[in-house]
Design a protein around this motif. Structure first.
Motif, PDB file in Angstrom:
ATOM      1  N   PHE A 164      43.814  28.347   1.294  1.00 34.01           N
ATOM      2  CA  PHE A 164      44.256  27.965  -0.045  1.00 34.01           C
ATOM      3  C   PHE A 164      43.545  26.678  -0.443  1.00 34.01           C
ATOM      4  N   LEU A 165      42.749  26.741  -1.492  1.00 31.76           N
ATOM      5  CA  LEU A 165      42.066  25.556  -1.999  1.00 31.76           C
ATOM      6  C   LEU A 165      42.890  25.038  -3.171  1.00 31.76           C
ATOM      7  N   ILE A 166      43.446  23.832  -3.028  1.00 32.60           N
ATOM      8  CA  ILE A 166      44.408  23.298  -3.987  1.00 32.60           C
ATOM      9  C   ILE A 166      43.804  22.087  -4.695  1.00 32.60           C
ATOM     10  N   ALA A 202      45.730  25.012   4.186  1.00 33.23           N
ATOM     11  CA  ALA A 202      45.937  24.398   2.869  1.00 33.23           C
ATOM     12  C   ALA A 202      44.923  23.263   2.748  1.00 33.23           C
ATOM     13  N   ALA A 203      43.876  23.498   1.974  1.00 35.76           N
ATOM     14  CA  ALA A 203      42.820  22.498   1.789  1.00 35.76           C
ATOM     15  C   ALA A 203      43.007  21.833   0.429  1.00 35.76           C
ATOM     16  N   CYS A 204      43.361  20.567   0.441  1.00 41.01           N
ATOM     17  CA  CYS A 204      43.681  19.830  -0.783  1.00 41.01           C
ATOM     18  C   CYS A 204      42.478  19.015  -1.240  1.00 41.01           C
ATOM     19  N   MET A 205      42.026  19.278  -2.468  1.00 38.25           N
ATOM     20  CA  MET A 205      40.879  18.580  -3.032  1.00 38.25           C
ATOM     21  C   MET A 205      41.391  17.315  -3.716  1.00 38.25           C
ATOM     22  N   SER A 221      55.687  32.515  11.787  1.00 37.60           N
ATOM     23  CA  SER A 221      55.029  32.349  13.099  1.00 37.60           C
ATOM     24  C   SER A 221      53.514  32.423  13.003  1.00 37.60           C
ATOM     25  N   ASP A 222      52.960  31.985  11.879  1.00 37.42           N
ATOM     26  CA  ASP A 222      51.513  31.882  11.739  1.00 37.42           C
ATOM     27  C   ASP A 222      51.079  30.443  11.997  1.00 37.42           C
ATOM     28  N   LEU A 223      49.816  30.268  12.322  1.00 36.71           N
ATOM     29  CA  LEU A 223      49.271  28.926  12.509  1.00 36.71           C
ATOM     30  C   LEU A 223      49.009  28.283  11.153  1.00 36.71           C
ATOM     31  N   PHE A 224      49.297  26.997  11.046  1.00 40.64           N
ATOM     32  CA  PHE A 224      49.046  26.271   9.805  1.00 40.64           C
ATOM     33  C   PHE A 224      48.156  25.073  10.075  1.00 40.64           C
ATOM     34  N   THR A 225      47.142  24.932   9.220  1.00 41.38           N
ATOM     35  CA  THR A 225      46.257  23.773   9.280  1.00 41.38           C
ATOM     36  C   THR A 225      46.191  23.128   7.900  1.00 41.38           C
ATOM     37  N   GLY A 226      46.351  21.825   7.865  1.00 44.46           N
ATOM     38  CA  GLY A 226      46.201  21.077   6.625  1.00 44.46           C
ATOM     39  C   GLY A 226      44.858  20.382   6.601  1.00 44.46           C
ATOM     40  N   ALA A 227      44.201  20.392   5.458  1.00 43.16           N
ATOM     41  CA  ALA A 227      42.899  19.733   5.319  1.00 43.16           C
ATOM     42  C   ALA A 227      42.863  18.927   4.029  1.00 43.16           C
ATOM     43  N   ILE A 228      42.298  17.733   4.112  1.00 39.77           N
ATOM     44  CA  ILE A 228      42.104  16.878   2.944  1.00 39.77           C
ATOM     45  C   ILE A 228      40.609  16.753   2.702  1.00 39.77           C
ATOM     46  N   VAL A 229      40.188  17.092   1.499  1.00 41.98           N
ATOM     47  CA  VAL A 229      38.774  16.986   1.131  1.00 41.98           C
ATOM     48  C   VAL A 229      38.659  15.932   0.032  1.00 41.98           C
ATOM     49  N   SER A 230      37.883  14.893   0.297  1.00 39.03           N
ATOM     50  CA  SER A 230      37.740  13.810  -0.671  1.00 39.03           C
ATOM     51  C   SER A 230      36.326  13.245  -0.604  1.00 39.03           C
ATOM     52  N   GLN A 231      36.103  12.216  -1.378  1.00 38.35           N
ATOM     53  CA  GLN A 231      34.789  11.571  -1.438  1.00 38.35           C
ATOM     54  C   GLN A 231      34.354  11.059  -0.066  1.00 38.35           C
ATOM     55  N   SER A 232      35.311  10.582   0.710  1.00 34.95           N
ATOM     56  CA  SER A 232      34.995   9.996   2.005  1.00 34.95           C
ATOM     57  C   SER A 232      34.805  11.034   3.104  1.00 34.95           C
ATOM     58  N   GLY A 233      34.937  12.318   2.770  1.00 28.74           N
ATOM     59  CA  GLY A 233      34.758  13.365   3.765  1.00 28.74           C
ATOM     60  C   GLY A 233      35.965  14.271   3.811  1.00 28.74           C
ATOM     61  N   GLU A 234      36.135  14.947   4.944  1.00 27.91           N
ATOM     62  CA  GLU A 234      37.275  15.825   5.067  1.00 27.91           C
ATOM     63  C   GLU A 234      38.044  15.511   6.348  1.00 27.91           C
TER      64      GLU A 234
END
Length: 278
Positions: free
Chosen positions: A173-175, A76-79, A111-124
């Protein structure tokens, strides 16, 4: 963690673990039973599948893989940018957090792997892959509590940086609100990308407001202007043109997408996206 967020997480967890029936064929595959091969252990693998004999011989942990076993990596990559700090029903940032929670809990349930990502002005910021509810909660809390005012979002450079950071093929998922130019071509070559567009209805169908004082939530720039019928028409034309280009881009790269408004239930929209099952 504030009371509102606790309530959101409880509601979302109940929806995912109580109301979901079956597994979505595009996301959550069942396990098979025919032995296929061995591979080196990766963080998040089920330790029950470690082959201790081979591990002892090679002095490295190895796990058994089976035919039909397709454990997925859900991202889940949150913009995150200032434009998310807007909403007539609730702010878009809260909806982004809820979507991330739904996806995280769904991955854990299956039972899947989950990764959270934050994408912002300061990087990811990319979290370590997890199969624990605690990891999902921590990520959602960071999304909900992030100070987005003054932050801008780049839907061209951001996805390219994600491409470099996330090596393993994933369901990504790009959110975000997708209100600026987008380029997901490179990202879609490695991952199965799904766009979750979070909007407020007023953004697409504003009403004349007369004399207004506007503040850009990303730059802080202010503007005194008259927002009448002609301004509304020009604004709507720009939004329509921008969305037309966005949809063309998504179709071109075979990227599925769903639009969720701030007055809608994200869970229901996501379930419908995947044919009624998740």
């Amino acid at each position: 963690m504030n009371k509102r967020l606790k309530t959101l997480l409880i509601k979302t967890k109940r929806q995912v673990f109580s109301e979901m029936i079956g597994n979505n064929p595009s996301l959550f595959h069942g396990e098979g039973y025919d032995f296929s091969e061995l591979r080196e252990y990766q963080v998040g693998d089920d330790i029950r599948k470690i082959d201790w004999t081979i591990t002892a011989k090679l002095q490295k942990p190895y796990v058994k893989l089976f035919h039909e076993e397709r454990e997925l990596h859900i991202v889940a990559a949150c913009m995150m940018g200032g434009s998310l700090f807007f909403g007539t029903h609730r702010i878009k940032q809260e909806v982004v957090a809820e979507v991330a929670a739904i996806l995280g809990y769904s991955a854990i349930k299956n039972s899947d792997l989950f990764t959270g990502a934050i994408v912002s002005q300061s990087g990811e910021m990319v979290e370590r892959a997890t199969k624990r509810i605690f990891g999902v909660n921590r990520f959602v809390e960071s999304i909900d509590g992030m100070k987005v005012l003054g932050q801008s979002t780049d839907y061209v450079k951001g996805p390219r940086r994600l491409f470099k950071r996330i090596k393993r093929r994933s369901v990504l998922f790009l959110i975000g609100d997708f209100l600026s130019a987008v380029d997901l071509g490179l990202l879609s070559k490695r991952h199965e990308v799904i766009a979750v567009i979070v909007r407020d209805r007023f953004e697409e169908h504003p009403k004349p407001l007369g004399q207004v004082h506007l503040v850009d939530p990303e730059t802080g720039a202010t503007l005194q202007t008259h927002f009448g019928e002609k301004s509304v028409d020009r604004y709507r034309a720009q939004i329509l043109a921008s969305d037309k280009a966005l949809y063309h881009h998504l179709h071109k790269h075979r990227i599925r997408f769903v639009k969720i408004y701030t007055d809608e239930d994200p869970f229901g929209k996501l379930v419908r996206l995947f044919g009624g099952r998740m």
